[in-house]
Design an enzyme around this catalytic site. Structure first.
Site, PDB file in Angstrom:
ATOM      1  N   ARG A 172      -3.937   4.732   3.417  1.00 48.90           N
ATOM      2  CA  ARG A 172      -3.115   3.549   3.129  1.00 48.90           C
ATOM      3  C   ARG A 172      -2.796   2.783   4.415  1.00 48.90           C
ATOM      4  NH1 ARG A 172       0.417   3.430  -1.345  1.00 48.90           N
ATOM      5  NH2 ARG A 172       2.211   2.807  -0.098  1.00 48.90           N
ATOM      6  N   ARG A 176      -6.135  -0.278  13.825  1.00 44.96           N
ATOM      7  CA  ARG A 176      -6.808  -1.473  14.365  1.00 44.96           C
ATOM      8  C   ARG A 176      -6.738  -1.539  15.892  1.00 44.96           C
ATOM      9  NH1 ARG A 176      -2.122  -4.223  11.892  1.00 44.96           N
ATOM     10  NH2 ARG A 176      -2.925  -4.555   9.801  1.00 44.96           N
ATOM     11  N   ARG A 249       7.888  13.804  -5.936  1.00 42.24           N
ATOM     12  CA  ARG A 249       8.855  13.861  -4.851  1.00 42.24           C
ATOM     13  C   ARG A 249       9.965  12.887  -5.210  1.00 42.24           C
ATOM     14  NH1 ARG A 249       9.220  17.895  -1.654  1.00 42.24           N
ATOM     15  NH2 ARG A 249       9.823  16.699   0.201  1.00 42.24           N
ATOM     16  N   ARG A 281      13.209   8.139   7.194  1.00 39.51           N
ATOM     17  CA  ARG A 281      13.321   6.815   7.829  1.00 39.51           C
ATOM     18  C   ARG A 281      14.709   6.234   7.593  1.00 39.51           C
ATOM     19  NH1 ARG A 281       8.518   4.289   3.956  1.00 39.51           N
ATOM     20  NH2 ARG A 281       9.565   4.641   1.996  1.00 39.51           N
ATOM     21  N   GLU A 301      16.709   7.910   4.257  1.00 39.59           N
ATOM     22  CA  GLU A 301      15.935   8.463   3.134  1.00 39.59           C
ATOM     23  C   GLU A 301      15.642   9.939   3.369  1.00 39.59           C
ATOM     24  OE1 GLU A 301      12.454   6.219   2.067  1.00 39.59           O
ATOM     25  OE2 GLU A 301      13.551   4.324   2.097  1.00 39.59           O
ATOM     26  N   TYR A 349      -0.001   6.666  -7.343  1.00 38.18           N
ATOM     27  CA  TYR A 349       0.750   6.148  -6.204  1.00 38.18           C
ATOM     28  C   TYR A 349       0.475   4.638  -6.095  1.00 38.18           C
ATOM     29  CZ  TYR A 349       2.439   6.662  -1.269  1.00 38.18           C
ATOM     30  OH  TYR A 349       3.108   6.599  -0.072  1.00 38.18           O
ATOM     31  N   ASP A 351       1.196   0.633  -5.676  1.00 41.30           N
ATOM     32  CA  ASP A 351       2.123  -0.326  -5.100  1.00 41.30           C
ATOM     33  C   ASP A 351       2.410  -1.417  -6.130  1.00 41.30           C
ATOM     34  OD1 ASP A 351       2.709   0.734  -2.622  1.00 41.30           O
ATOM     35  OD2 ASP A 351       0.892  -0.057  -1.707  1.00 41.30           O
TER      36      ASP A 351
HETATM   37  P1  FAD Z   1       9.244   2.015 -12.410  1.00 39.10           P
HETATM   38  O1  FAD Z   1       9.785   1.021 -11.447  1.00 39.10           O
HETATM   39  O2  FAD Z   1       9.488   3.456 -12.140  1.00 39.10           O
HETATM   40  O3  FAD Z   1       9.815   1.647 -13.848  1.00 39.10           O
HETATM   41  C1  FAD Z   1       9.796   2.516 -14.936  1.00 39.10           C
HETATM   42  C2  FAD Z   1      11.026   2.199 -15.782  1.00 39.10           C
HETATM   43  O4  FAD Z   1      10.936   2.949 -17.007  1.00 39.10           O
HETATM   44  C3  FAD Z   1      12.328   2.627 -15.104  1.00 39.10           C
HETATM   45  O5  FAD Z   1      13.239   1.542 -15.084  1.00 39.10           O
HETATM   46  C4  FAD Z   1      12.822   3.768 -15.975  1.00 39.10           C
HETATM   47  O6  FAD Z   1      14.246   3.839 -16.052  1.00 39.10           O
HETATM   48  C5  FAD Z   1      12.217   3.415 -17.326  1.00 39.10           C
HETATM   49  N1  FAD Z   1      12.077   4.572 -18.211  1.00 39.10           N
HETATM   50  C6  FAD Z   1      11.425   5.734 -17.922  1.00 39.10           C
HETATM   51  N2  FAD Z   1      11.520   6.584 -18.979  1.00 39.10           N
HETATM   52  C7  FAD Z   1      12.221   5.932 -19.922  1.00 39.10           C
HETATM   53  C8  FAD Z   1      12.669   6.291 -21.223  1.00 39.10           C
HETATM   54  N3  FAD Z   1      12.425   7.503 -21.733  1.00 39.10           N
HETATM   55  N4  FAD Z   1      13.365   5.392 -21.948  1.00 39.10           N
HETATM   56  C9  FAD Z   1      13.656   4.178 -21.428  1.00 39.10           C
HETATM   57  N5  FAD Z   1      13.284   3.792 -20.192  1.00 39.10           N
HETATM   58  C10 FAD Z   1      12.564   4.656 -19.460  1.00 39.10           C
HETATM   59  N6  FAD Z   1       5.356  -0.756  -3.578  1.00 39.10           N
HETATM   60  C11 FAD Z   1       4.996  -1.802  -2.796  1.00 39.10           C
HETATM   61  O7  FAD Z   1       4.150  -2.619  -3.204  1.00 39.10           O
HETATM   62  N7  FAD Z   1       5.557  -2.006  -1.574  1.00 39.10           N
HETATM   63  C12 FAD Z   1       6.506  -1.169  -1.069  1.00 39.10           C
HETATM   64  O8  FAD Z   1       6.999  -1.391   0.049  1.00 39.10           O
HETATM   65  C13 FAD Z   1       6.907  -0.053  -1.871  1.00 39.10           C
HETATM   66  N8  FAD Z   1       7.846   0.806  -1.426  1.00 39.10           N
HETATM   67  C14 FAD Z   1       8.220   1.863  -2.204  1.00 39.10           C
HETATM   68  C15 FAD Z   1       9.206   2.715  -1.722  1.00 39.10           C
HETATM   69  C16 FAD Z   1       9.627   3.786  -2.497  1.00 39.10           C
HETATM   70  C17 FAD Z   1      10.700   4.716  -1.974  1.00 39.10           C
HETATM   71  C18 FAD Z   1       9.030   4.005  -3.766  1.00 39.10           C
HETATM   72  C19 FAD Z   1       9.470   5.172  -4.615  1.00 39.10           C
HETATM   73  C20 FAD Z   1       8.062   3.159  -4.255  1.00 39.10           C
HETATM   74  C21 FAD Z   1       7.632   2.083  -3.480  1.00 39.10           C
HETATM   75  N9  FAD Z   1       6.684   1.174  -3.943  1.00 39.10           N
HETATM   76  C22 FAD Z   1       6.304   0.123  -3.151  1.00 39.10           C
HETATM   77  C23 FAD Z   1       6.054   1.332  -5.278  1.00 39.10           C
HETATM   78  C24 FAD Z   1       6.772   0.538  -6.366  1.00 39.10           C
HETATM   79  O9  FAD Z   1       8.098   1.016  -6.489  1.00 39.10           O
HETATM   80  C25 FAD Z   1       6.023   0.751  -7.693  1.00 39.10           C
HETATM   81  O10 FAD Z   1       4.675   0.357  -7.589  1.00 39.10           O
HETATM   82  C26 FAD Z   1       6.620  -0.042  -8.868  1.00 39.10           C
HETATM   83  O11 FAD Z   1       8.008  -0.121  -8.816  1.00 39.10           O
HETATM   84  C27 FAD Z   1       6.180   0.630 -10.159  1.00 39.10           C
HETATM   85  O12 FAD Z   1       6.687  -0.062 -11.270  1.00 39.10           O
HETATM   86  P2  FAD Z   1       6.666   0.637 -12.696  1.00 39.10           P
HETATM   87  O13 FAD Z   1       7.166  -0.384 -13.657  1.00 39.10           O
HETATM   88  O14 FAD Z   1       5.344   1.257 -12.925  1.00 39.10           O
HETATM   89  O15 FAD Z   1       7.668   1.884 -12.574  1.00 39.10           O
HETATM   90  N1  UDP Z   2       2.878   8.386   7.387  1.00 40.81           N
HETATM   91  C1  UDP Z   2       3.067   9.131   8.526  1.00 40.81           C
HETATM   92  N2  UDP Z   2       3.883   8.663   9.506  1.00 40.81           N
HETATM   93  C2  UDP Z   2       4.524   7.482   9.413  1.00 40.81           C
HETATM   94  C3  UDP Z   2       4.325   6.706   8.249  1.00 40.81           C
HETATM   95  C4  UDP Z   2       3.506   7.198   7.254  1.00 40.81           C
HETATM   96  O1  UDP Z   2       2.516  10.222   8.633  1.00 40.81           O
HETATM   97  O2  UDP Z   2       5.272   7.119  10.334  1.00 40.81           O
HETATM   98  C5  UDP Z   2       2.014   8.937   6.317  1.00 40.81           C
HETATM   99  C6  UDP Z   2       2.810   9.781   5.319  1.00 40.81           C
HETATM  100  O3  UDP Z   2       1.987  10.822   4.852  1.00 40.81           O
HETATM  101  C7  UDP Z   2       3.088   8.786   4.213  1.00 40.81           C
HETATM  102  C8  UDP Z   2       1.775   7.998   4.203  1.00 40.81           C
HETATM  103  O4  UDP Z   2       1.422   7.892   5.580  1.00 40.81           O
HETATM  104  O5  UDP Z   2       3.338   9.412   2.978  1.00 40.81           O
HETATM  105  C9  UDP Z   2       1.855   6.623   3.584  1.00 40.81           C
HETATM  106  O6  UDP Z   2       2.833   5.890   4.277  1.00 40.81           O
HETATM  107  P1  UDP Z   2       3.606   4.669   3.608  1.00 40.81           P
HETATM  108  O7  UDP Z   2       4.462   4.050   4.657  1.00 40.81           O
HETATM  109  O8  UDP Z   2       2.611   3.813   2.906  1.00 40.81           O
HETATM  110  O9  UDP Z   2       4.518   5.442   2.554  1.00 40.81           O
HETATM  111  P2  UDP Z   2       5.562   4.904   1.456  1.00 40.81           P
HETATM  112  O10 UDP Z   2       6.131   3.607   1.974  1.00 40.81           O
HETATM  113  O11 UDP Z   2       4.780   4.765   0.189  1.00 40.81           O
HETATM  114  O12 UDP Z   2       6.574   5.994   1.401  1.00 40.81           O
END
Ligand code: FAD
Ligand code: UDP
Length: 368
Positions: A172, A176, A249, A281, A301, A349, A351
């Protein structure tokens, strides 16, 4: 009873996009969510005038113009470019792995010197076909960066040895040979100026939404209110965990308002890549919006293994879980009325841009 064409379970970005597009095409939708708010994990809320990413920092990035234009047609995005800094035992490094990182690590000043250094370390490791995250990382950028910036962070983040994790996780991150700290290679990047909640509000405008409503509390009833169901919750929960639990996780966020502190760490994201620091972080939310408030809000986090009752954040796509998911997927594919989509129902996983893209495709196919 069948008043709706579609029941959408989940108001996350996937469910909200699907519901928006279906209703634009004249389909009657009911959207439910078990949480007390819309937006799933992209939900943002205001604290001391600062948009706080409640479930972790979210930066929208994509190279798909259709996806970018789609989200920009609802809300304005800013020009934020993610460029996290890594802190390893007090020393700072730029991410992703680029000429700044190579200079900080080895003192090299030209791309040629950096490439030579990395090539030496690659050769020494002798990995030709990387089979896991550790081998992939060493073969991409060598052992010095692996041991300083990757191994301990990864093992803290995933609670597993880097040798037990799939190689794709580290792919991911860009590598560069330019002095460019942009974390993503995509053409478009930014954050909604008024927060992600506003984006989801706009996606769901005019659609019936019921919050605090768990599909499984009354599944028979909800199955009776629509012809078809779009399910975005956990796939193993849908099938009553009949093959056992998939692993996730989860993340615990410790959020603090620091009154009178206008700038805590000078960057939105600082990763702590050593094993001793218990969090992965620190996010300083105001920097996502170039905020000039007199206070700041930070979130630490802490990553841990999911157990029932916790929020499932990251699917663990290792071998055990991939095999288990394949069994659930076979059951899901046999469901005639139910479509499984999004990060939890597809156990991927993804985005944000990927779930929006998938939602666009799905609705196209549903309307055919
Ligand atoms: P979700 O957002 O999980 O939505 C699912 C919904 O279903 C929830 O609201 C839940 O309450 C509901 N639900 C589940 N079961 C039920 C039930 N039984 N009844 C009613 N409702 C229910 N992506 C990026 O592009 N850039 C980022 O920087 C980025 N950072 C992230 C950082 C973290 C810590 C995490 C965890 C994810 C990150 N992502 C990021 C990924 C991004 O969060 C997801 O791609 C996106 O939110 C997924 O949307 P979704 O609708 O599939 O799932
Ligand atoms: N990662 C790492 N060191 C860093 C940042 C990321 O080893 O400082 C690794 C780690 O395994 C992480 C993965 O790269 O799960 C993807 O990173 P990203 O920042 O995309 O993770 P997210 O924002 O989805 O938690």
């Amino acid at each position: 009873m069948l008043k709706n064409d579609f029941l959408v379970v989940g108001t996350g970005l996937f469910g909200a996009t699907v519901a928006c597009l279906l209703s634009r095409n004249g389909k009657q939708c009911l959207v439910i969510d078990k949480r007390s708010h819309i937006g799933g994990n992209v939900y943002t809320e205001s604290m001391n005038g600062i948009d706080v990413h409640k479930y972790g920092a979210h930066i929208f990035h994509t190279s798909n113009k259709q996806v970018w234009d789609f989200v920009n047609s609802f809300v304005e995005f800013n020009r934020y470019t993610n460029s996290p800094v890594a802190n390893y035992k007090g020393k700072l490094y730029n991410l992703p792995f680029n000429m700044n990182t190579f200079y900080q690590m080895w003192g090299v000043t030209t791309p040629e010197q950096a490439a030579t250094k990395i090539e030496e370390q690659r050769k020494e490791a002798g990995i030709t076909h990387p089979r896991n995250l550790e081998e992939q990382a060493i073969s991409l950028i060598g052992k010095d960066i692996y041991y300083t910036l990757i191994k301990e962070y990864t093992e803290k983040q995933w609670g597993r040895k880097a040798t037990e994790l799939p190689a794709f996780i580290i792919r991911r991150l860009p590598v560069r040979y330019t002095f460019d700290n942009n974390y993503f290679n995509d053409k478009y990047q930014g954050i909604p100026v008024d927060g992600y909640t506003k984006l989801v509000e706009k996606l769901l405008a005019g659609i019936e939404v019921k919050l605090n409503t768990d599909y499984f509390e009354d599944k028979d009833y909800f199955d009776s209110v629509a012809d078809r169901i779009i399910y975005t919750g956990e796939i193993d929960r849908y099938f009553d965990y009949c093959f056992g639990h998939l692993e996730y996780r989860t993340v615990r966020f410790e959020t603090e308002v620091l009154e009178g502190v206008s700038n805590f760490q000078g960057n939105a994201v600082v990763n702590y890549t050593d094993a001793e620091t218990p969090y992965t972080r620190i996010i300083e939310h105001k920097h996502f919006g170039f905020g000039n408030q007199s206070d700041t809000v930070i979130s630490k986090e802490f990553s841990k293994e999911w157990k029932p009752g916790d929020e499932p954040y990251y699917p663990v796509n290792d071998e055990r879980n991939s095999l288990l998911y394949a069994k659930y997927k076979a059951l899901a594919d046999a469901q005639e009325r139910v479509v499984f989509g999004g990060r939890l129902a597809e156990y991927k996983y993804y985005d944000m841009h990927q779930v929006v893209e998938n939602a666009l495709y799905l609705v196209d196919s549903l309307l055919k």
